[in-house]
Design a protein around this motif. Structure first.
Motif, PDB file in Angstrom:
ATOM      1  N   GLY A  56      48.940  36.688  28.174  1.00 30.88           N
ATOM      2  CA  GLY A  56      49.086  38.008  28.776  1.00 30.88           C
ATOM      3  C   GLY A  56      49.494  39.047  27.757  1.00 30.88           C
ATOM      4  N   ALA A  57      49.145  40.299  28.029  1.00 26.63           N
ATOM      5  CA  ALA A  57      49.526  41.400  27.156  1.00 26.63           C
ATOM      6  C   ALA A  57      49.674  42.648  27.997  1.00 26.63           C
ATOM      7  CB  ALA A  57      48.481  41.618  26.061  1.00 26.63           C
ATOM      8  N   VAL A  58      50.513  43.557  27.538  1.00 28.74           N
ATOM      9  CA  VAL A  58      50.733  44.802  28.258  1.00 28.74           C
ATOM     10  C   VAL A  58      50.603  45.964  27.291  1.00 28.74           C
ATOM     11  CG1 VAL A  58      53.237  44.769  27.912  1.00 28.74           C
ATOM     12  CG2 VAL A  58      52.270  46.045  29.836  1.00 28.74           C
ATOM     13  N   SER A  59      50.078  47.067  27.776  1.00 28.19           N
ATOM     14  CA  SER A  59      50.015  48.287  26.981  1.00 28.19           C
ATOM     15  C   SER A  59      50.710  49.404  27.738  1.00 28.19           C
ATOM     16  CB  SER A  59      48.561  48.687  26.705  1.00 28.19           C
ATOM     17  OG  SER A  59      48.006  47.884  25.695  1.00 28.19           O
ATOM     18  N   LYS A  72      48.596  45.768  32.522  1.00 33.86           N
ATOM     19  CA  LYS A  72      48.852  44.369  32.184  1.00 33.86           C
ATOM     20  C   LYS A  72      47.545  43.587  32.282  1.00 33.86           C
ATOM     21  CE  LYS A  72      52.231  43.773  35.211  1.00 33.86           C
ATOM     22  NZ  LYS A  72      53.447  43.283  35.919  1.00 33.86           N
ATOM     23  N   ALA A  73      47.309  42.714  31.309  1.00 31.93           N
ATOM     24  CA  ALA A  73      46.058  41.957  31.275  1.00 31.93           C
ATOM     25  C   ALA A  73      46.354  40.480  31.055  1.00 31.93           C
ATOM     26  CB  ALA A  73      45.152  42.487  30.167  1.00 31.93           C
ATOM     27  N   PHE A  74      45.565  39.622  31.706  1.00 37.71           N
ATOM     28  CA  PHE A  74      45.739  38.178  31.602  1.00 37.71           C
ATOM     29  C   PHE A  74      44.373  37.516  31.494  1.00 37.71           C
ATOM     30  CE2 PHE A  74      49.241  39.946  33.962  1.00 37.71           C
ATOM     31  CZ  PHE A  74      50.370  39.321  33.439  1.00 37.71           C
ATOM     32  N   ALA A 113      39.820  36.415  34.433  1.00 37.89           N
ATOM     33  CA  ALA A 113      40.656  37.472  33.867  1.00 37.89           C
ATOM     34  C   ALA A 113      41.254  38.290  34.995  1.00 37.89           C
ATOM     35  CB  ALA A 113      39.846  38.364  32.937  1.00 37.89           C
ATOM     36  N   LYS A 114      42.402  38.881  34.695  1.00 35.40           N
ATOM     37  CA  LYS A 114      43.093  39.709  35.675  1.00 35.40           C
ATOM     38  C   LYS A 114      43.669  40.932  34.968  1.00 35.40           C
ATOM     39  CE  LYS A 114      45.903  37.655  38.540  1.00 35.40           C
ATOM     40  NZ  LYS A 114      47.123  36.957  39.064  1.00 35.40           N
ATOM     41  N   THR A 125      55.458  37.202  34.263  1.00 31.90           N
ATOM     42  CA  THR A 125      54.732  36.681  35.414  1.00 31.90           C
ATOM     43  C   THR A 125      53.416  37.424  35.533  1.00 31.90           C
ATOM     44  OG1 THR A 125      54.712  36.475  37.837  1.00 31.90           O
ATOM     45  CG2 THR A 125      55.974  38.300  36.904  1.00 31.90           C
ATOM     46  N   ASP A 126      52.397  36.729  36.041  1.00 31.07           N
ATOM     47  CA  ASP A 126      51.108  37.393  36.213  1.00 31.07           C
ATOM     48  C   ASP A 126      50.953  37.961  37.620  1.00 31.07           C
ATOM     49  OD1 ASP A 126      50.795  35.108  37.680  1.00 31.07           O
ATOM     50  OD2 ASP A 126      48.954  34.441  36.697  1.00 31.07           O
TER      51      ASP A 126
END
Length: 462
Positions: A56-59, A72-74, A113-114, A125-126
């Protein structure tokens, strides 16, 4: 003096109001969409130890840039020997960023992907923060009534599911749209109308869209392996800005009405297409050569072909080939050809395809018969596909949910006279330009020389 000050203050107030309204509208529009042109994210999921399920990553983005100023991306690996990749606004070389979302995986590999917009930067958490966004997605002028997704490429079947949450995991609306990708799919606009979402828990369409706690998009890459899909935008929009219209002419060369009663016909695009591509527009694009839609943003007229139309008159019949894509269950194709070119589709034998139905995605060739007395020349045609019978069996009906319109002009019974430009010359004289044009017919026969004297504007000094 007081009067002058009053006038100046009034002008200042009007200017300030206009600027405030302009800024407000721009800001409202900006925070309701993500065009993936900021906030680089690169995720790779595979079967390696420590990365069995997801990454996961967040911008965090500048205020007013996207929904909740964070994304947020997963990515999730499902099976196969290669990575599942999710790249957003990543560097594609030479210092250039993609300004897109790209989801891809190798041959034999499947995954998911989410992407979550909830205003939160927590990726431990996703699951979304179900009441973290609290944004009115209807707020716009005109009012938003849909979520728009712009797909640029998809090479295999997938689905895009959108879920809007209203404060809890059990209070949500959800809609899924299937995409049947192919190497020729390079643009599909999707309109997820608020009223089409399911209603779970206390969710109610469209009123719940006035306070959305989180928005989530799921991309399914488990249907077929080796999926590649690119998305350029996700955001709230008025449906009237993204409709599928035709481009028949509304005037003939003498400026007489032609096909004017058919200009208002449109579909709301939700994945069902003639051919592979569909780009929406805010209104019809009438044009003499039925190419106004082709020349507007993206050429999506790729669903119907006339086979050897130059031989149609001699044969007494003609063959058309059409492709249906994005069909779930049975879908219905209707077609009209204006054989006598009188500006309508009301004459004998002009309704050539009547709710033609076949299940799934397919290519079909059919013979069309035209009335006696049909002569060589240009003819106009309209074709429509829709998900239910008796829905688009009228060339003028508007507001059809899902499907597409495509308009064409063909030359039947021969080859149109062509004129080839063979040479061009311009010679200057004292006050004129002498232009010579040599032209030939299709057989490359020299037919003449045209001289045109164009008066040049004299310089002010003269």
């Amino acid at each position: 003096m007081k009067k002058l000050l009053s006038i100046k203050f009034g002008l200042f107030f009007v200017l300030a109001t206009v600027l405030l309204m302009t800024f407000g509208i721009a800001y409202a529009s900006a925070v309701q969409a993500d065009t993936f042109n900021q906030g680089t994210q690169r995720l790779n999921a595979n079967s390696s130890p420590g990365n069995e399920t997801d990454s996961g990553a967040v911008s965090s983005l500048p205020p007013g840039n996207t929904l909740g100023n964070a994304r947020k991306a997963f990515a999730y690996w499902d099976a196969g020997g290669t990575n599942v990749n999710l790249d957003i606004d990543t560097n594609i070389g030479g210092g250039v960023t993609s300004n897109e979302l790209s989801f891809s995986m190798g041959s034999g590999t499947t995954g998911q992907a989410k992407v979550i917009w909830d205003g939160s930067t927590d990726v431990t958490t996703d699951q979304p923060d179900y009441d973290g966004l609290n944004v009115d997605l209807t707020s716009a002028n005109p009012e938003n009534d849909a979520v728009y997704v712009k797909v640029l490429d998809a090479d295999h079947q997938t689905s895009l599911m959108l879920t809007a949450f209203g404060g809890s995991a059990t209070n949500f609306g959800q809609k899924d749209i299937a995409i049947f990708g192919d190497g020729d799919l390079h643009r599909v606009d999707l309109v997820y109308r608020f009223v089409d979402f399911s209603e779970e828990g206390g969710w109610s369409n469209p009123s719940s869209w006035e306070n959305v706690g989180a928005l989530q998009m799921d991309i399914d890459g488990t249907i077929v392996d080796d999926l590649d899909i690119t998305i350029d935008e996700v955001g709230a929009r008025p449906t009237e800005e993204v409709r599928e219209y035709g481009d028949l002419p509304e005037l003939d060369p003498s400026n007489n009405p032609k096909y004017d009663e058919y200009q208002g016909a449109y579909h709301i695009p939700q994945g069902l297409t003639l051919g592979y591509n569909l780009d929406g527009e805010s209104g019809p694009n009438p044009s003499r050569y039925a190419n106004g839609d082709n020349n507007n943003d993206f050429d999506d007229e790729d669903g119907v072909v006339a086979i050897d139309p130059e031989a149609w008159i001699a044969d007494g019949s003609g063959t058309i080939q059409f492709r249906v894509n994005g069909c779930i269950g049975s879908c219905f194709v209707n077609g009209w050809i204006d054989w006598n070119n009188d500006g309508d589709f009301l004459d004998a034998n002009e309704y050539v395809l009547q709710d033609f139905s076949r299940a799934g995605n397919y290519i079909r060739s059919l013979t069309v018969n035209y009335p006696s007395g049909t002569t060589e020349g240009w003819i106009y045609a309209r074709f429509r596909v829709c998900p239910t019978a008796a829905t688009c069996n009228d060339p003028a009906v508007a507001g059809v949910v899902n499907g597409e319109i495509e308009d064409y002009v063909w030359y039947i019974g021969g080859t149109p006279t062509a004129v080839n430009l063979q040479s061009f010359s311009a010679d200057a004289t004292s006050n004129n330009v002498l232009v010579g044009v040599t032209m030939g017919l299709a057989a490359v026969l020299l037919v003449g020389f045209v001289a045109l004297a164009l008066r040049r504007q004299r310089h002010q000094a003269e």
